[in-house]
Design a protein around this motif. Structure first.
Motif, PDB file in Angstrom:
ATOM      1  N   ALA A  28       0.831  -1.211   0.141  1.00  0.00           N
ATOM      2  CA  ALA A  28       0.084  -0.080   0.220  1.00  0.00           C
ATOM      3  C   ALA A  28       0.755   1.118  -0.187  1.00  0.00           C
ATOM      4  N   ALA A  29       1.943   1.014   0.627  1.00  0.00           N
ATOM      5  CA  ALA A  29       2.814   2.453   0.639  1.00  0.00           C
ATOM      6  C   ALA A  29       3.656   2.424  -0.545  1.00  0.00           C
ATOM      7  N   ALA A  30       3.462   1.690  -1.323  1.00  0.00           N
ATOM      8  CA  ALA A  30       3.992   1.718  -2.671  1.00  0.00           C
ATOM      9  C   ALA A  30       3.019   2.036  -3.671  1.00  0.00           C
ATOM     10  N   GLU A  31       1.727   2.412  -3.278  1.00  0.00           N
ATOM     11  CA  GLU A  31       0.761   2.925  -3.792  1.00  0.00           C
ATOM     12  C   GLU A  31      -0.191   1.737  -4.848  1.00  0.00           C
ATOM     13  N   LYS A  32       0.131   0.506  -4.428  1.00  0.00           N
ATOM     14  CA  LYS A  32      -0.542  -0.762  -4.949  1.00  0.00           C
ATOM     15  C   LYS A  32      -1.994  -0.607  -4.303  1.00  0.00           C
ATOM     16  N   ARG A  33      -2.962  -0.695  -4.955  1.00  0.00           N
ATOM     17  CA  ARG A  33      -4.209  -0.981  -4.311  1.00  0.00           C
ATOM     18  C   ARG A  33      -4.319  -2.332  -3.720  1.00  0.00           C
ATOM     19  N   THR A  34      -4.514  -2.248  -2.344  1.00  0.00           N
ATOM     20  CA  THR A  34      -4.298  -3.442  -1.633  1.00  0.00           C
ATOM     21  C   THR A  34      -5.290  -4.018  -0.833  1.00  0.00           C
ATOM     22  N   LEU A  35      -5.779  -5.119  -0.601  1.00  0.00           N
ATOM     23  CA  LEU A  35      -6.760  -5.748   0.351  1.00  0.00           C
ATOM     24  C   LEU A  35      -6.219  -6.918   1.039  1.00  0.00           C
ATOM     25  N   LEU A  36      -6.284  -6.674   2.164  1.00  0.00           N
ATOM     26  CA  LEU A  36      -5.853  -7.785   3.414  1.00  0.00           C
ATOM     27  C   LEU A  36      -7.302  -8.455   3.733  1.00  0.00           C
ATOM     28  N   VAL A  37      -7.227 -10.051   3.514  1.00  0.00           N
ATOM     29  CA  VAL A  37      -8.308 -10.702   3.787  1.00  0.00           C
ATOM     30  C   VAL A  37      -7.841 -11.704   5.023  1.00  0.00           C
ATOM     31  N   ASP A  38      -8.428 -11.473   6.111  1.00  0.00           N
ATOM     32  CA  ASP A  38      -8.099 -12.301   7.416  1.00  0.00           C
ATOM     33  C   ASP A  38      -9.326 -13.423   7.725  1.00  0.00           C
ATOM     34  N   ILE A  39      -8.837 -14.236   7.211  1.00  0.00           N
ATOM     35  CA  ILE A  39      -9.811 -15.691   7.517  1.00  0.00           C
ATOM     36  C   ILE A  39      -9.217 -16.639   8.681  1.00  0.00           C
ATOM     37  N   ASP A  40      -8.407 -15.862   9.443  1.00  0.00           N
ATOM     38  CA  ASP A  40      -8.017 -16.800  10.632  1.00  0.00           C
ATOM     39  C   ASP A  40      -9.120 -16.363  11.799  1.00  0.00           C
ATOM     40  N   PRO A  41      -9.958 -17.396  12.341  1.00  0.00           N
ATOM     41  CA  PRO A  41     -10.471 -16.897  13.487  1.00  0.00           C
ATOM     42  C   PRO A  41      -9.885 -15.966  14.847  1.00  0.00           C
ATOM     43  N   GLU A 112     -15.916 -11.022  -7.393  1.00  0.00           N
ATOM     44  CA  GLU A 112     -16.777  -9.656  -7.449  1.00  0.00           C
ATOM     45  C   GLU A 112     -15.744  -8.370  -7.379  1.00  0.00           C
ATOM     46  N   ILE A 113     -14.585  -8.323  -6.509  1.00  0.00           N
ATOM     47  CA  ILE A 113     -13.929  -7.092  -6.483  1.00  0.00           C
ATOM     48  C   ILE A 113     -12.599  -7.270  -6.790  1.00  0.00           C
ATOM     49  N   SER A 114     -12.247  -8.227  -7.402  1.00  0.00           N
ATOM     50  CA  SER A 114     -10.727  -8.386  -7.810  1.00  0.00           C
ATOM     51  C   SER A 114     -10.099  -7.277  -8.768  1.00  0.00           C
ATOM     52  N   SER A 115     -10.906  -6.878  -9.654  1.00  0.00           N
ATOM     53  CA  SER A 115     -10.546  -5.939 -10.387  1.00  0.00           C
ATOM     54  C   SER A 115     -10.471  -4.379  -9.647  1.00  0.00           C
ATOM     55  N   ASP A 116     -10.721  -4.224  -8.470  1.00  0.00           N
ATOM     56  CA  ASP A 116     -10.419  -3.025  -7.721  1.00  0.00           C
ATOM     57  C   ASP A 116      -9.152  -2.876  -7.122  1.00  0.00           C
ATOM     58  N   TYR A 117      -8.427  -4.008  -7.198  1.00  0.00           N
ATOM     59  CA  TYR A 117      -7.069  -4.151  -6.469  1.00  0.00           C
ATOM     60  C   TYR A 117      -6.076  -4.541  -7.175  1.00  0.00           C
ATOM     61  N   ASP A 118      -4.730  -4.338  -6.691  1.00  0.00           N
ATOM     62  CA  ASP A 118      -3.531  -4.711  -7.400  1.00  0.00           C
ATOM     63  C   ASP A 118      -3.012  -6.055  -6.801  1.00  0.00           C
ATOM     64  N   GLU A 249       9.150  -6.834  -7.802  1.00  0.00           N
ATOM     65  CA  GLU A 249       9.846  -7.126  -8.970  1.00  0.00           C
ATOM     66  C   GLU A 249       9.680  -8.209  -9.727  1.00  0.00           C
ATOM     67  N   LYS A 250       9.411  -9.305  -8.732  1.00  0.00           N
ATOM     68  CA  LYS A 250       8.998 -10.561  -9.422  1.00  0.00           C
ATOM     69  C   LYS A 250       7.602 -10.660 -10.045  1.00  0.00           C
ATOM     70  N   ASN A 251       6.884  -9.668  -9.564  1.00  0.00           N
ATOM     71  CA  ASN A 251       5.432  -9.719 -10.158  1.00  0.00           C
ATOM     72  C   ASN A 251       5.252  -8.481 -10.883  1.00  0.00           C
ATOM     73  N   SER A 252       6.294  -7.967 -11.718  1.00  0.00           N
ATOM     74  CA  SER A 252       6.174  -6.633 -12.608  1.00  0.00           C
ATOM     75  C   SER A 252       5.028  -6.761 -13.608  1.00  0.00           C
TER      76      SER A 252
END
Length: 257
Positions: A28-41, A112-118, A249-252
């Protein structure tokens, strides 16, 4: 479309949540639109970003009572959103058993929301149950933290077997994003031995970046902050900056900006 990375290892205490929080924050600090998904109870990724006992949560998304767009929230960091967890998720695996196509519930929601994020990063629970199965089925790749301690490789065979089962039945394109060495102590011979064993086992799948054992990394979650906002000059922050740079760099081809 977002690059979806699950951060998984059924062993607890290997740095999954710490890596998810800090890598998400640095993307996010690199200005990549990022979503954190927490699926740990346990919801530690949520509380690590100052989100506690939030309702609705990923639980409602998985059992179908809420649309994912109603549940995603903004964090205090620009470019970083969260799909939070809470304790209700403990019962989700039991409820999901009777749902048709239960392995793809998270995948369908994220579509449904994948296109909203990098980037979408998924913090998995320390088990190989239905929640982790959903995360692996939804992901493009899996990042595996391995702590530089005794028994580090124990159970990794089981995780790799699960990844192969997911590839065979649910997600043929699932790749290993990389293996991340965590809790490395330069003073200990054991850390160097474990790192050598992991590199021998996984070869070029191991990230060049190593996360050193650092007290500031351990302190940051209690303040509800990623390490970059808690102590940007600490060795832990520098390690995760290096990891984010290596990942980008790996995912340019995924980097749109």
């Amino acid at each position: 479309m977002a690059k979806i990375i699950s951060i998984a290892n059924q062993k607890g205490g290997v740095g999954k949540t710490t890596t998810t929080i800090n890598l998400s924050a640095l993307l996010a600090a690199a200005e990549k639109r990022t979503l954190l998904v927490d699926i740990d109870p346990q919801a530690n990724s949520s509380s690590g970003l100052s989100v506690t006992n939030h309702t609705p949560s990923v639980y409602e998304v998985l059992v179908g009572t809420k649309n994912i767009k109603e549940v995603i929230i903004n964090t205090f960091m620009p470019f970083l959103d969260m799909l939070p967890s809470n304790i209700n998720l403990v019962g989700a695996e039991i409820e999901m058993v009777d749902i048709e196509n239960r392995e793809v519930l998270l995948k369908n929601a994220l579509n449904e929301i994948s296109s909203d994020y990098d980037y979408i990063l998924i913090d998995c629970p320390p088990s190989l149950g239905l929640l982790t199965l959903n995360a692996l089925t939804a992901a493009d790749s899996v990042l595996i933290p391995v702590q530089c301690e005794y028994f580090a490789l124990e159970g990794l065979g089981q995780l790799l077997n699960t990844i192969n089962i997911v590839k065979k039945h649910f997600n043929k394109d699932l790749a290993i994003e990389g293996v991340l060495l965590t809790m490395f102590d330069t003073r200990l011979r054991l850390s160097h031995q474990v790192a050598e064993e992991v590199r021998k086992y996984f070869g070029d799948k191991v990230f060049n970046t190593v996360i050193n054992r650092n007290v500031r990394i351990s302190e940051a979650p209690s303040y509800g902050k990623p390490i970059i906002l808690y102590d940007a000059i600490s060795s832990g922050a520098q390690n995760y900056m290096a990891l984010a740079s290596e990942l980008l760099e790996k995912n340019s081809e995924f980097n749109k900006n």
